[in-house]
Design a protein around this motif. Sequence first.
Motif, mmCIF file in Angstrom:
data_model
loop_
_atom_site.group_PDB
_atom_site.id
_atom_site.type_symbol
_atom_site.label_atom_id
_atom_site.label_comp_id
_atom_site.label_asym_id
_atom_site.label_seq_id
_atom_site.Cartn_x
_atom_site.Cartn_y
_atom_site.Cartn_z
ATOM 1 N N PRO A 83 0.821 -1.213 0.000
ATOM 2 C CA PRO A 83 0.000 0.000 0.000
ATOM 3 C C PRO A 83 0.850 1.258 0.000
ATOM 4 C CG PRO A 83 0.014 -0.988 2.177
ATOM 5 C CD PRO A 83 0.717 -1.959 1.268
ATOM 6 N N GLY A 84 0.333 2.319 -0.639
ATOM 7 C CA GLY A 84 1.001 3.612 -0.640
ATOM 8 C C GLY A 84 0.596 4.421 0.575
ATOM 9 N N LYS A 85 1.005 5.679 0.583
ATOM 10 C CA LYS A 85 0.715 6.543 1.731
ATOM 11 C C LYS A 85 -0.761 6.905 1.809
ATOM 12 C CE LYS A 85 1.843 10.802 -0.776
ATOM 13 N NZ LYS A 85 2.670 12.042 -0.758
ATOM 14 N N ASP A 86 -1.469 6.809 0.684
ATOM 15 C CA ASP A 86 -2.901 7.069 0.673
ATOM 16 C C ASP A 86 -3.520 6.258 -0.456
ATOM 17 O OD1 ASP A 86 -2.210 8.445 -1.680
ATOM 18 O OD2 ASP A 86 -2.236 10.396 -0.677
ATOM 19 N N ASP A 87 -4.853 6.386 -0.630
ATOM 20 C CA ASP A 87 -5.551 5.600 -1.644
ATOM 21 C C ASP A 87 -5.048 5.900 -3.055
ATOM 22 O OD1 ASP A 87 -6.982 4.485 0.364
ATOM 23 O OD2 ASP A 87 -8.899 5.450 -0.126
ATOM 24 N N ALA A 88 -4.767 7.177 -3.330
ATOM 25 C CA ALA A 88 -4.296 7.551 -4.666
ATOM 26 C C ALA A 88 -2.957 6.886 -4.982
ATOM 27 C CB ALA A 88 -4.187 9.068 -4.777
ATOM 28 N N ALA A 89 -2.090 6.843 -3.982
ATOM 29 C CA ALA A 89 -0.779 6.224 -4.190
ATOM 30 C C ALA A 89 -0.916 4.717 -4.387
ATOM 31 C CB ALA A 89 0.131 6.529 -3.001
ATOM 32 N N THR A 90 -1.811 4.085 -3.628
ATOM 33 C CA THR A 90 -2.038 2.650 -3.788
ATOM 34 C C THR A 90 -2.625 2.358 -5.159
ATOM 35 O OG1 THR A 90 -2.419 2.442 -1.413
ATOM 36 C CG2 THR A 90 -3.170 0.637 -2.800
ATOM 37 N N GLN A 91 -3.545 3.219 -5.616
ATOM 38 C CA GLN A 91 -4.117 3.031 -6.949
ATOM 39 C C GLN A 91 -3.046 3.153 -8.018
ATOM 40 O OE1 GLN A 91 -7.549 2.290 -7.743
ATOM 41 N NE2 GLN A 91 -6.409 1.760 -9.590
ATOM 42 N N ALA A 92 -2.143 4.111 -7.865
ATOM 43 C CA ALA A 92 -1.060 4.281 -8.836
ATOM 44 C C ALA A 92 -0.174 3.042 -8.896
ATOM 45 C CB ALA A 92 -0.239 5.512 -8.485
ATOM 46 N N ARG A 93 0.123 2.445 -7.747
ATOM 47 C CA ARG A 93 0.930 1.224 -7.730
ATOM 48 C C ARG A 93 0.191 0.064 -8.381
ATOM 49 N NH1 ARG A 93 3.872 1.145 -1.722
ATOM 50 N NH2 ARG A 93 4.991 3.132 -1.968
ATOM 51 N N SER A 94 -1.125 0.042 -8.194
ATOM 52 C CA SER A 94 -1.923 -1.023 -8.804
ATOM 53 C C SER A 94 -1.939 -0.886 -10.320
ATOM 54 C CB SER A 94 -3.354 -0.985 -8.246
ATOM 55 O OG SER A 94 -3.372 -1.256 -6.857
ATOM 56 N N TRP A 95 -2.099 0.357 -10.811
ATOM 57 C CA TRP A 95 -2.050 0.581 -12.257
ATOM 58 C C TRP A 95 -0.695 0.141 -12.806
ATOM 59 C CZ3 TRP A 95 -6.290 1.218 -14.806
ATOM 60 C CH2 TRP A 95 -7.358 1.958 -14.289
ATOM 61 N N ALA A 96 0.362 0.452 -12.066
ATOM 62 C CA ALA A 96 1.710 0.137 -12.551
ATOM 63 C C ALA A 96 1.932 -1.367 -12.659
ATOM 64 C CB ALA A 96 2.744 0.764 -11.617
ATOM 65 N N VAL A 97 1.467 -2.136 -11.673
ATOM 66 C CA VAL A 97 1.696 -3.563 -11.704
ATOM 67 C C VAL A 97 0.860 -4.244 -12.778
ATOM 68 C CG1 VAL A 97 -0.064 -4.301 -10.033
ATOM 69 C CG2 VAL A 97 2.091 -5.553 -10.183
ATOM 70 N N CYS A 98 -0.282 -3.660 -13.119
ATOM 71 C CA CYS A 98 -1.141 -4.262 -14.143
ATOM 72 C C CYS A 98 -0.669 -3.923 -15.556
ATOM 73 C CB CYS A 98 -2.587 -3.813 -13.953
ATOM 74 S SG CYS A 98 -3.392 -4.554 -12.509
ATOM 75 N N GLY A 99 -0.024 -2.772 -15.730
ATOM 76 C CA GLY A 99 0.532 -2.429 -17.024
ATOM 77 C C GLY A 99 -0.357 -1.513 -17.840
ATOM 78 N N PRO A 100 0.186 -0.971 -18.943
ATOM 79 C CA PRO A 100 -0.552 -0.017 -19.783
ATOM 80 C C PRO A 100 -1.803 -0.635 -20.405
ATOM 81 C CG PRO A 100 1.790 -0.046 -20.315
ATOM 82 C CD PRO A 100 1.544 -1.200 -19.411
ATOM 83 N N SER A 128 -0.707 -4.194 5.678
ATOM 84 C CA SER A 128 -0.646 -5.396 4.858
ATOM 85 C C SER A 128 -0.707 -5.047 3.375
ATOM 86 C CB SER A 128 -1.804 -6.329 5.221
ATOM 87 O OG SER A 128 -1.775 -6.657 6.590
ATOM 88 N N ASP A 129 -0.181 -5.972 2.560
ATOM 89 C CA ASP A 129 -0.307 -5.798 1.115
ATOM 90 C C ASP A 129 -1.781 -5.845 0.715
ATOM 91 O OD1 ASP A 129 2.397 -5.683 0.939
ATOM 92 O OD2 ASP A 129 2.673 -7.699 0.111
ATOM 93 N N VAL A 130 -2.094 -5.178 -0.389
ATOM 94 C CA VAL A 130 -3.459 -5.203 -0.908
ATOM 95 C C VAL A 130 -3.504 -6.124 -2.120
ATOM 96 C CG1 VAL A 130 -3.930 -2.874 -0.087
ATOM 97 C CG2 VAL A 130 -3.112 -3.202 -2.415
ATOM 98 N N ARG A 131 -4.650 -6.729 -2.335
ATOM 99 C CA ARG A 131 -4.840 -7.630 -3.473
ATOM 100 C C ARG A 131 -5.388 -6.823 -4.637
ATOM 101 N NH1 ARG A 131 -5.169 -13.116 -4.117
ATOM 102 N NH2 ARG A 131 -6.565 -13.932 -5.743
ATOM 103 N N THR A 132 -4.610 -6.741 -5.694
ATOM 104 C CA THR A 132 -5.008 -5.988 -6.882
ATOM 105 C C THR A 132 -5.418 -6.941 -7.996
ATOM 106 O OG1 THR A 132 -3.621 -4.059 -6.421
ATOM 107 C CG2 THR A 132 -4.190 -4.464 -8.721
ATOM 108 N N THR A 133 -6.582 -6.692 -8.591
ATOM 109 C CA THR A 133 -7.059 -7.480 -9.720
ATOM 110 C C THR A 133 -6.824 -6.686 -11.006
ATOM 111 O OG1 THR A 133 -8.770 -8.544 -8.382
ATOM 112 C CG2 THR A 133 -9.060 -8.592 -10.769
ATOM 113 N N CYS A 134 -6.199 -7.327 -11.975
ATOM 114 C CA CYS A 134 -5.965 -6.711 -13.281
ATOM 115 C C CYS A 134 -6.966 -7.304 -14.275
ATOM 116 C CB CYS A 134 -4.542 -6.986 -13.768
ATOM 117 S SG CYS A 134 -3.237 -6.458 -12.635
ATOM 118 N N TYR A 135 -7.581 -6.451 -15.081
ATOM 119 C CA TYR A 135 -8.574 -6.943 -16.033
ATOM 120 C C TYR A 135 -8.677 -6.009 -17.216
ATOM 121 C CZ TYR A 135 -11.405 -3.621 -13.345
ATOM 122 O OH TYR A 135 -11.869 -2.505 -12.709
ATOM 123 N N GLU A 136 -9.103 -6.575 -18.327
ATOM 124 C CA GLU A 136 -9.326 -5.782 -19.529
ATOM 125 C C GLU A 136 -10.823 -5.642 -19.761
ATOM 126 O OE1 GLU A 136 -7.826 -7.620 -23.005
ATOM 127 O OE2 GLU A 136 -8.636 -9.614 -22.556
#
Length: 313
Positions: free
Chosen positions: A265-282, A297-305
């Motif tokens: 997780p990042g320092k806030d929700d926006a930072a966590t969202q940015a990390r989630s976008w990064a791990v899922c890719g363009p 704790s780590d957050v569970r990020t789901t990547c989907y198209e």
Amino acid sequence: MTGSLDFAGDRGRTEVAWVLPAKTPGKVRTAVLGSTPALEDGETSGTYLVDRQRIRYRAASSPYWIDYAPEDTSKGSARFTNNDPLEFLRGSESPVGGTLLEALTAGKATSHREAPAGGRAYRAELSDSALPLLFPPDLHSHIVLPGPSASLRPPVPLTVEVDAQGRITRAAITVKDAFREDGDLAGFTTLTMDLSLGGHGSDMPSPATSGRVLKATDAVRDIGEVRKGGCIDFATGQRSSRQVVKVPCSGPHDARVLGQHQVAPGKDDAATQARSWAVCGPGVWAWWAPPKDGTGSDVRTTCYEVTRQTRAQ
């Protein structure tokens, strides 16, 4: 809301449709429609069949019904608990909740006049303590609810019309200053609700459905529970953005899950969202949920198209 009610059978059918002006602010749309992964807001129309045995829902854009059993929608349900359970649709005064029928017993008549054909028109006062009965729980944060700060508000004017047999045919309220100044509906100054009942004694609403029916226990999932390669729809009939419908990839679907990742997780929700976008890719959507066992704790990020960009709205 339009539909039919069977009081003796304790069941009803209702079509729900929201009509929002084109310039409605996004936060208002989300407040009244709810939100879903990858979509700014939820469906604007759908049909609910409600009885004591089940609630069935079909979005206007869906080719199937979702069948929710009572254990799926109760407040104690571990699978589908959210801040707006479908159980809200089971009324206490009416088979379908969310209408003025839920509040009329709290009204106190102050005067009446004779109406055509032997009916009566009543003027009454309704305590604002009845207002929470008319809204799903997740909208309560936008409404001025009864309490110490609202205890001095005057009663809400209520009009009720009945026919010669004493059957309610119409009820209406207008509430001033109904919305919180710090809520997403603060731009509205007046709430008006108008209920009309007619066709007494006509055909009863049928619990039967035409077309495919999916059991909620099998099809409705938190998006984080859908395995890689699974296909999903976003319209569940709930307002919870985390819930999706698992559907076959061989038919129409809203999105395909590409996988899940654990993200710090990042320092806030926006930072966590940015990390989630990064791990899922363009070009890939990302959805994460807060950890259940603490903020560190780590957050569970789901990547989907997203495979269907627009829905019937």
